[in-house]
Design an enzyme around this catalytic site. Sequence first.
Site, mmCIF file in Angstrom:
data_model
loop_
_atom_site.group_PDB
_atom_site.id
_atom_site.type_symbol
_atom_site.label_atom_id
_atom_site.label_comp_id
_atom_site.label_asym_id
_atom_site.label_seq_id
_atom_site.Cartn_x
_atom_site.Cartn_y
_atom_site.Cartn_z
ATOM 1 N N GLY A 512 -7.633 20.988 47.238
ATOM 2 C CA GLY A 512 -9.072 21.160 47.321
ATOM 3 C C GLY A 512 -9.548 20.681 48.656
ATOM 4 O O GLY A 512 -8.794 20.127 49.439
ATOM 5 N N GLY A 513 -10.829 20.898 48.919
ATOM 6 C CA GLY A 513 -11.355 20.552 50.217
ATOM 7 C C GLY A 513 -11.708 19.090 50.305
ATOM 8 O O GLY A 513 -12.856 18.717 50.378
ATOM 9 N N SER A 516 -11.948 12.996 54.319
ATOM 10 C CA SER A 516 -11.167 11.812 54.688
ATOM 11 C C SER A 516 -12.087 10.565 54.476
ATOM 12 O O SER A 516 -13.109 10.462 55.101
ATOM 13 C CB SER A 516 -10.752 11.990 56.129
ATOM 14 O OG SER A 516 -10.151 10.844 56.591
ATOM 15 N N ASP A 582 11.352 -0.289 47.605
ATOM 16 C CA ASP A 582 11.438 1.007 46.925
ATOM 17 C C ASP A 582 11.173 2.121 47.927
ATOM 18 O O ASP A 582 10.407 3.036 47.659
ATOM 19 C CB ASP A 582 10.432 1.045 45.772
ATOM 20 C CG ASP A 582 10.772 2.134 44.765
ATOM 21 O OD1 ASP A 582 11.923 2.619 44.784
ATOM 22 O OD2 ASP A 582 9.886 2.503 43.985
#
Length: 716
Positions: A512-513, A516, A582
Amino acid sequence: MPLFLTLCRFLTSICILSCCGAMDTIAPGQALVGKDRLVSSNGQFALGFFNTGSKSPNTTLNWYLGIWFNRDPKLTQVWVANGDNPLRDHTSSELTISNNGNLVILNQATNSTVWSTQAHTTTNNTVAILLNNGNLILQKSSNSSDVLWQSFDYPTDTFLPGAKLGWDKASGLNRRLVSRKNLIDLTPGRYSEELDPSGTNQYIITLLNSSIPYWFGGIWNGKYFTLVPEMEGAQPFNLTFVSNDQEKYFTYNLLDETTVVRHVMDVSGQVKTFIWLESSQDWLVYYAQPRARCDVYAGCGPFTVCNDNELPHCNCMKGFLIRSPKDWDLGDQTDGCMRNIPLNCVDNKSTGSSIDKFYSIQCVTLPHNAYNIEAATNAGKCETVCLSNCSCTAYSYGNGGCFVWYSELLNVKQQQCNGTSDINGGTLYVRLAAKEEQSRKNNIRGMMIAISLGVSSAIMFPLALVLMIWWNKKKRCNFALNNAQGGNGIIPFTYTDLQRATKSFSEKLGEGGFGSLIGFSCNSNKKYLVYEYMPNHSLDKHLFPGNANILNWDTRYQIALGVAKGLAYLHESCRDCIMHCDVKPENILLDESFIPKIADFGMAKFLHRDFSRALTTMRGTIGYLAPEWISGVAITPKVDLLIGNVGSMVDHKLHGDVNLKEAERACKVACWCVQDNEADRPMMGEVVQILEGLKELGMPPVPKLLQAIAEDSHSV
Ligand SMILES: *[C@@H]1O[C@H](CO)[C@@H](O)[C@H](O)[C@H]1NC(C)=O
Ligand SMILES: *[C@@H]1O[C@H](CO)[C@@H](O)[C@H](O)[C@H]1NC(C)=O
Ligand SMILES: *[C@@H]1O[C@H](CO)[C@@H](O)[C@H](O)[C@H]1NC(C)=O
Ligand SMILES: *[C@@H]1O[C@H](CO)[C@@H](O)[C@H](O)[C@H]1NC(C)=O
Ligand SMILES: *[C@@H]1O[C@H](CO)[C@@H](O)[C@H](O)[C@H]1NC(C)=O
Ligand SMILES: *[C@@H]1O[C@H](CO)[C@@H](O)[C@H](O)[C@H]1NC(C)=O
Ligand SMILES: *[C@@H]1O[C@H](CO)[C@@H](O)[C@H](O)[C@H]1NC(C)=O
Ligand SMILES: *[C@@H]1O[C@H](CO)[C@@H](O)[C@H](O)[C@H]1NC(C)=O
Ligand SMILES: *[C@@H]1O[C@H](CO)[C@@H](O)[C@H](O)[C@H]1NC(C)=O
């Protein structure tokens, strides 16, 4: 007279408090009140009243009488007397020996006995002693071998060295571990670890109320339980299994008295063995069984997807919300999730739009309790079968045919998607109200993504700082929050914000758009880092078979270098070292320019600078090589060609697009990194220098591990 008695009592309390603070014994006429403690004579264990719960004004604290590790400032408890009957007001409570000789907690305000050892004794010629191994015993004062009661016979969630897990056949006493309800409520919870009640010589972990065992230790073979082979060999403790006419039990003993170990039936449904690291003043998980959190039966509750490679492990399915957010935050996710919008099944008559829809969850292990519908011979028919029954919650159509579910969906576990494979699972189609589908589509734009505990190498400094604050001292959460608002560009989100914006975190890694946004959320026990959408997913999507895109050599090299730099920072530049523990392709996320970001600090450990001694003791458990690296692409039978022909080792999908100089550096450094002797392995900082060509390396010896793999593959 009562005044005199009160005065007497007062004076005896003062006595214990002031002059006898380090006593390990309670005798008749003495009492433990307030902050008084018994301390075992070796200083290892303490007994007293303690509380759990937050300091916020509206929550009432729960007070318990219990035993904890005296050295651990976090009061890690090993035994609790009144787990199911907490005290609200501890100031009026005392631990004392009653007139009949039992050790009791008295509530003076109500004159009631809150808890009692209930031993067969009638006179107060008894004493209670906290022993060096953490066992609280009640014995005859005249005869120290006449033990009337001991806390080791009534374990709570912790099994200490020297205690027994199993039965006393004569009395019928079954010593088993039961998890606590959640992180602050010490009421017995849902999981138990015990010797198999059906009689086999193994211990099992059971979901209590359903009596469903979901983990088996394997039969005792004289040395260890066969399904836990790691119990054999060099250990800080030895194991003993005893089965005779009187009793049948399992116990373990420390080989070195200075080691501190505890074995706990955890709130998560896993049993965990911890070792105390004096250097970092923290506990290290030595074993966890089942190894994967998602293998705990119904551990995440209904309508969730469990993912072992992400934190939090439990996430609601799309269209579902956490049913009991408070319990969830306190580590008990077993209530799972509930529908956001109820199904509209009955409206089927009126309009097409109100008919329920399905949405797919790919690459998951399918839930338990499936019904196989043989008549449905294609996916369409399978869907129709499910739609036509209002109690049908999901269907799946795959190699095994049509399966439908008529109840809550349990044990749905995220698998690695490897192209077409249906072997370990399949695609689950979950029924949702049509309205839900609608609102989901409208909401998708503008959402951000919450990736738990991810960290970007580009924004490493502020985030690593935040991480350190969180993980090191969880209680400083609020401090971090206040500080972060100060304009360094990090945005604190509330948990609810995130939950709302991401539809219960269902939009994580969605397409999806997405904008940030960088920030974090901090809410009691849940911590998230929020950061920009990673359009290129994680590294494993690009490396392993079945993945469409092939990364070219330069990109691969840049990724390797970026990861090395990130780890070097974590290991060497922070004040407190962070061991990720990990590192694997799934945990390396790629942004649009394929700049790597290291994610998932679920197994990360903070170690102070003097951790080398600790690591030496822990060797073999801390290190982790993802199986893919061993069996798959990264290491091949060609390791023995290492010296002669680097080019032939490189992924054939690159069709020779490779910088041989860089490839040689990478191979050498990789081989140095898996050397048997840990002192031979380079520091992360050196790895960066080598990859950048700033430092030369000699030829590495071939490590045992690689030799073994090479031999294995030749013999097949
Ligand atoms: C022991 O119990 C008797 C009554 O059974 C009582 O008179 C006496 O005071 C008790 N002793 C102590 C030290 O509390
Ligand atoms: C505490 O409780 C009162 C009354 O129930 C409520 O109005 C208030 O918002 C609560 N405060 C917090 C911090 O939850
Ligand atoms: C507690 O019990 C004692 C003797 O049994 C009695 O004298 C006293 O009044 C009681 N106190 C309360 C608060 O009930
Ligand atoms: C002390 O108690 C033990 C265990 O109950 C018993 O076997 C022993 O005879 C007792 N010793 C004395 C001197 O009473
Ligand atoms: C187990 O079942 C009992 C009785 O049905 C119930 O009281 C108890 O709360 C349940 N325990 C859990 C942890 O669900
Ligand atoms: C285990 O270790 C304890 C303490 O060192 C020792 O007393 C015991 O004999 C050992 N047991 C076995 C079976 O090796
Ligand atoms: C209800 O839905 C089912 C499945 O789509 C369909 O076969 C059936 O005709 C519908 N019933 C009505 C009354 O619309
Ligand atoms: C829906 O399926 C359940 C479980 O198989 C069954 O008990 C029930 O009768 C079905 N309902 C209808 C309307 O077919
Ligand atoms: C996917 O995984 C299965 C089992 O792990 C394996 O057999 C299969 O070859 C894999 N498929 C691809 C395309 O790699």
